[in-house]
Design an enzyme around this catalytic site. Sequence first.
Site, PDB file in Angstrom:
ATOM      1  N   ASP A 156       5.780  -8.650   2.096  1.00  0.00           N
ATOM      2  CA  ASP A 156       4.827  -9.367   1.477  1.00  0.00           C
ATOM      3  C   ASP A 156       5.300  -9.003   0.024  1.00  0.00           C
ATOM      4  O   ASP A 156       5.340  -7.975  -0.209  1.00  0.00           O
ATOM      5  CB  ASP A 156       3.450  -9.188   1.595  1.00  0.00           C
ATOM      6  CG  ASP A 156       2.536  -9.948   0.685  1.00  0.00           C
ATOM      7  OD1 ASP A 156       2.185 -11.482   0.935  1.00  0.00           O
ATOM      8  OD2 ASP A 156       2.396  -9.742  -0.421  1.00  0.00           O
ATOM      9  N   TYR A 171       4.927  -9.032  -8.939  1.00  0.00           N
ATOM     10  CA  TYR A 171       4.752  -7.735  -8.723  1.00  0.00           C
ATOM     11  C   TYR A 171       5.928  -6.868  -9.205  1.00  0.00           C
ATOM     12  O   TYR A 171       6.772  -6.414  -8.614  1.00  0.00           O
ATOM     13  CB  TYR A 171       4.690  -7.548  -7.232  1.00  0.00           C
ATOM     14  CG  TYR A 171       3.675  -7.972  -6.330  1.00  0.00           C
ATOM     15  CD1 TYR A 171       2.687  -8.472  -7.121  1.00  0.00           C
ATOM     16  CD2 TYR A 171       3.611  -7.999  -4.973  1.00  0.00           C
ATOM     17  CE1 TYR A 171       1.750  -9.002  -6.028  1.00  0.00           C
ATOM     18  CE2 TYR A 171       2.760  -8.255  -4.259  1.00  0.00           C
ATOM     19  CZ  TYR A 171       1.813  -9.105  -4.991  1.00  0.00           C
ATOM     20  OH  TYR A 171       0.624  -9.496  -4.220  1.00  0.00           O
ATOM     21  N   SER A 192      -5.448  -5.533   0.595  1.00  0.00           N
ATOM     22  CA  SER A 192      -6.058  -4.363   0.255  1.00  0.00           C
ATOM     23  C   SER A 192      -6.920  -3.755   1.371  1.00  0.00           C
ATOM     24  O   SER A 192      -8.128  -3.769   1.092  1.00  0.00           O
ATOM     25  CB  SER A 192      -6.905  -4.427  -1.059  1.00  0.00           C
ATOM     26  OG  SER A 192      -6.069  -4.863  -2.279  1.00  0.00           O
ATOM     27  N   PRO A 193      -6.488  -3.514   2.496  1.00  0.00           N
ATOM     28  CA  PRO A 193      -7.406  -3.286   3.628  1.00  0.00           C
ATOM     29  C   PRO A 193      -7.969  -1.937   3.750  1.00  0.00           C
ATOM     30  O   PRO A 193      -8.791  -1.521   4.411  1.00  0.00           O
ATOM     31  CB  PRO A 193      -6.378  -3.436   4.927  1.00  0.00           C
ATOM     32  CG  PRO A 193      -5.089  -3.089   4.420  1.00  0.00           C
ATOM     33  CD  PRO A 193      -4.816  -3.822   2.994  1.00  0.00           C
ATOM     34  N   LEU A 194      -7.453  -1.142   2.707  1.00  0.00           N
ATOM     35  CA  LEU A 194      -8.093   0.368   2.486  1.00  0.00           C
ATOM     36  C   LEU A 194      -8.597   0.472   1.192  1.00  0.00           C
ATOM     37  O   LEU A 194      -8.927   1.588   0.811  1.00  0.00           O
ATOM     38  CB  LEU A 194      -6.607   1.320   2.604  1.00  0.00           C
ATOM     39  CG  LEU A 194      -5.722   1.471   3.667  1.00  0.00           C
ATOM     40  CD1 LEU A 194      -4.483   2.411   3.393  1.00  0.00           C
ATOM     41  CD2 LEU A 194      -6.513   1.618   5.032  1.00  0.00           C
ATOM     42  N   GLY A 232      -0.419  -1.478   1.759  1.00  0.00           N
ATOM     43  CA  GLY A 232       0.297  -0.831   0.752  1.00  0.00           C
ATOM     44  C   GLY A 232       0.541   0.440   0.906  1.00  0.00           C
ATOM     45  O   GLY A 232      -0.301   1.131   1.708  1.00  0.00           O
ATOM     46  N   SER A 283       2.358   4.128  -1.063  1.00  0.00           N
ATOM     47  CA  SER A 283       3.094   4.709  -2.269  1.00  0.00           C
ATOM     48  C   SER A 283       4.132   5.665  -1.782  1.00  0.00           C
ATOM     49  O   SER A 283       5.202   6.029  -2.449  1.00  0.00           O
ATOM     50  CB  SER A 283       2.471   5.079  -3.463  1.00  0.00           C
ATOM     51  OG  SER A 283       1.690   6.365  -3.011  1.00  0.00           O
TER      52      SER A 283
HETATM   53  N1  LIG Z   1      -2.696 -12.222  -2.394  1.00  0.00           N
HETATM   54  C1  LIG Z   1      -2.990 -11.382  -3.327  1.00  0.00           C
HETATM   55  O1  LIG Z   1      -3.423 -11.742  -4.276  1.00  0.00           O
HETATM   56  C2  LIG Z   1      -2.926  -9.742  -3.306  1.00  0.00           C
HETATM   57  C3  LIG Z   1      -3.494  -9.281  -4.243  1.00  0.00           C
HETATM   58  C4  LIG Z   1      -3.371  -7.803  -4.096  1.00  0.00           C
HETATM   59  C5  LIG Z   1      -2.524  -7.032  -3.074  1.00  0.00           C
HETATM   60  N2  LIG Z   1      -2.062  -8.020  -2.271  1.00  0.00           N
HETATM   61  C6  LIG Z   1      -0.996  -7.519  -1.305  1.00  0.00           C
HETATM   62  O2  LIG Z   1      -1.819  -6.622  -0.451  1.00  0.00           O
HETATM   63  C7  LIG Z   1      -0.610  -5.254  -0.403  1.00  0.00           C
HETATM   64  C8  LIG Z   1      -1.667  -4.218  -0.468  1.00  0.00           C
HETATM   65  O3  LIG Z   1      -2.616  -4.001  -1.236  1.00  0.00           O
HETATM   66  P1  LIG Z   1      -3.103  -2.808  -2.300  1.00  0.00           P
HETATM   67  O4  LIG Z   1      -1.821  -1.779  -2.159  1.00  0.00           O
HETATM   68  O5  LIG Z   1      -3.787  -3.269  -3.253  1.00  0.00           O
HETATM   69  O6  LIG Z   1      -4.162  -2.303  -1.176  1.00  0.00           O
HETATM   70  P2  LIG Z   1      -4.183  -1.145   0.175  1.00  0.00           P
HETATM   71  O7  LIG Z   1      -3.368  -1.435   1.191  1.00  0.00           O
HETATM   72  O8  LIG Z   1      -5.720  -1.285   0.499  1.00  0.00           O
HETATM   73  O9  LIG Z   1      -4.039   0.264  -0.802  1.00  0.00           O
HETATM   74  C9  LIG Z   1      -2.789   0.960  -0.571  1.00  0.00           C
HETATM   75  C10 LIG Z   1      -2.679   2.073  -1.465  1.00  0.00           C
HETATM   76  O10 LIG Z   1      -3.625   3.152  -0.902  1.00  0.00           O
HETATM   77  C11 LIG Z   1      -3.111   4.478  -0.877  1.00  0.00           C
HETATM   78  N3  LIG Z   1      -2.816   4.785   0.562  1.00  0.00           N
HETATM   79  C12 LIG Z   1      -2.151   4.035   1.450  1.00  0.00           C
HETATM   80  N4  LIG Z   1      -2.278   4.804   2.536  1.00  0.00           N
HETATM   81  C13 LIG Z   1      -2.636   6.042   2.146  1.00  0.00           C
HETATM   82  C14 LIG Z   1      -2.848   7.307   2.920  1.00  0.00           C
HETATM   83  N5  LIG Z   1      -2.505   7.291   4.154  1.00  0.00           N
HETATM   84  N6  LIG Z   1      -3.316   8.209   2.315  1.00  0.00           N
HETATM   85  C15 LIG Z   1      -3.456   8.304   0.933  1.00  0.00           C
HETATM   86  N7  LIG Z   1      -3.593   7.227   0.424  1.00  0.00           N
HETATM   87  C16 LIG Z   1      -2.946   6.109   0.814  1.00  0.00           C
HETATM   88  C17 LIG Z   1      -1.658   4.158  -1.879  1.00  0.00           C
HETATM   89  O11 LIG Z   1      -1.954   4.500  -3.097  1.00  0.00           O
HETATM   90  P3  LIG Z   1      -1.548   5.743  -3.863  1.00  0.00           P
HETATM   91  O12 LIG Z   1      -0.932   6.585  -3.169  1.00  0.00           O
HETATM   92  O13 LIG Z   1      -0.850   5.336  -5.377  1.00  0.00           O
HETATM   93  O14 LIG Z   1      -3.202   6.245  -4.459  1.00  0.00           O
HETATM   94  C18 LIG Z   1      -1.240   2.904  -1.571  1.00  0.00           C
HETATM   95  O15 LIG Z   1      -0.507   2.122  -2.391  1.00  0.00           O
HETATM   96  C19 LIG Z   1       0.206  -5.494  -1.804  1.00  0.00           C
HETATM   97  O16 LIG Z   1       1.031  -4.614  -1.740  1.00  0.00           O
HETATM   98  C20 LIG Z   1       0.168  -6.919  -1.810  1.00  0.00           C
HETATM   99  O17 LIG Z   1       1.487  -7.251  -1.121  1.00  0.00           O
HETATM  100  C21 LIG Z   1      -2.149  -9.567  -2.459  1.00  0.00           C
END
Ligand SMILES: NC(=O)c1ccc[n+]([C@@H]2O[C@H](COP(=O)([O-])OP(=O)(O)OC[C@H]3O[C@@H](n4cnc5c(N)ncnc54)[C@H](OP(=O)(O)O)[C@@H]3O)[C@@H](O)[C@H]2O)c1
Length: 314
Positions: free
Chosen positions: A50, A55, A206-208, A281, A283
């Site tokens: 995605d 981005y 943003s499932p986390l 997501g 990093s």
């Molecule tokens: N449709 C929309 O409007 C929309 C909006 C937002 C996002 N999205 C999509 O959703 C995706 C995911 O969103 P998101 O990155 O905001 O949320 P997320 O998946 O809830 O959070 C991901 C972040 O959490 C941290 N993380 C992940 N796994 C980890 C672990 N095992 N241990 C410690 N930290 C961990 C990392 O950040 P750090 O290491 O930097 O702390 C990572 O970048 C985006 O990449 C995008 O493709 C879509």
Amino acid sequence: MEYVRLGNSGLKITEITFGTALTVGTESIMQEYAENMVDTAWDLGIRSFDTSNNYGKAEGLLGRALKKYPREQYVLTTKGSWPIGDSPYHKGLSRKHILWAFENSLNELGMNYVDLYYAHRYDPEVSMEEIVRTFNYLIESGKVRYWATSEWPQSALEECWTVCEKLNLEKPITEQFIYSYALIKAEENGVKKFCDKYGLGSLGFSPLCQGYLTGKYRNNIPTDSRIAKSGILHYDKTKNFYEQNKKRIDFFLDTCDRYQAAYTAVALQWCLRRKIYPVLGASKPEQLKENIQALSYKIPEALWEELEEFRTED
Ligand SMILES: NC(=O)c1ccc[n+]([C@@H]2O[C@H](COP(=O)([O-])OP(=O)(O)OC[C@H]3O[C@@H](n4cnc5c(N)ncnc54)[C@H](OP(=O)(O)O)[C@@H]3O)[C@@H](O)[C@H]2O)c1
């Protein structure tokens, strides 16, 4: 990694989608970094990717990183309508903007087509007929296989359905909404119900909860975390997520602790149990590995029951 069908459509995706917001193309614009993340995702079995035209440099980096893989063996999605400039022609769902934005995305990705193209937000200043016809035109052109919506209100989805039925045109196949244990508004505002009733797939981004459900912010702000990196990322909204959702975040972490359950396992499986497929997501490659491994952990039924029963007003 399981493959799941997106709503009533014929498209299957892996149950986890790797998302590129704020990491590939923002945190780093190095091709090597993008390839490391994509290769890790691929080796873990992820075949759904995605991105979006807002981005940073993600589209180009992701497209190049995917080049070595057979095009028919993954699902690539991108999005348009998010403001990407100051002009009125740099945003929204008008045919003018979307056709221009889509061609730019395709060029950035270096692909002939995308599998799924999103109307990234609803635009009340464009008629539903214009929106539906524009996305159907892209499908007819052969450059888009399916179209989708993201964070559309239920009323707009309803209108979209009516217009597609009336004009006998292709409907969107999935809605992508923000979703995690911390933030369940899609289950409260009618959107998830609409998806289930009309066979629209549900993807949860943003499932986390941007990292909160990994427990990483429990005691302090780690130096390499999204909050600590907010200056480099030009993104400072993560800290607000705690203020807005602290009761559910704290309850989630405390409950996992009581059952000695791995946070990310519970966070991701919570979504999957509801057939809300995470757009996840990471990093670092290690995070992706940890998160995907966690999908197989067995979680006690009693923990799910406690999480279900919690009400924010409690
Ligand atoms: N449709 C929309 O409007 C929309 C909006 C937002 C996002 N999205 C999509 O959703 C995706 C995911 O969103 P998101 O990155 O905001 O949320 P997320 O998946 O809830 O959070 C991901 C972040 O959490 C941290 N993380 C992940 N796994 C980890 C672990 N095992 N241990 C410690 N930290 C961990 C990392 O950040 P750090 O290491 O930097 O702390 C990572 O970048 C985006 O990449 C995008 O493709 C879509």
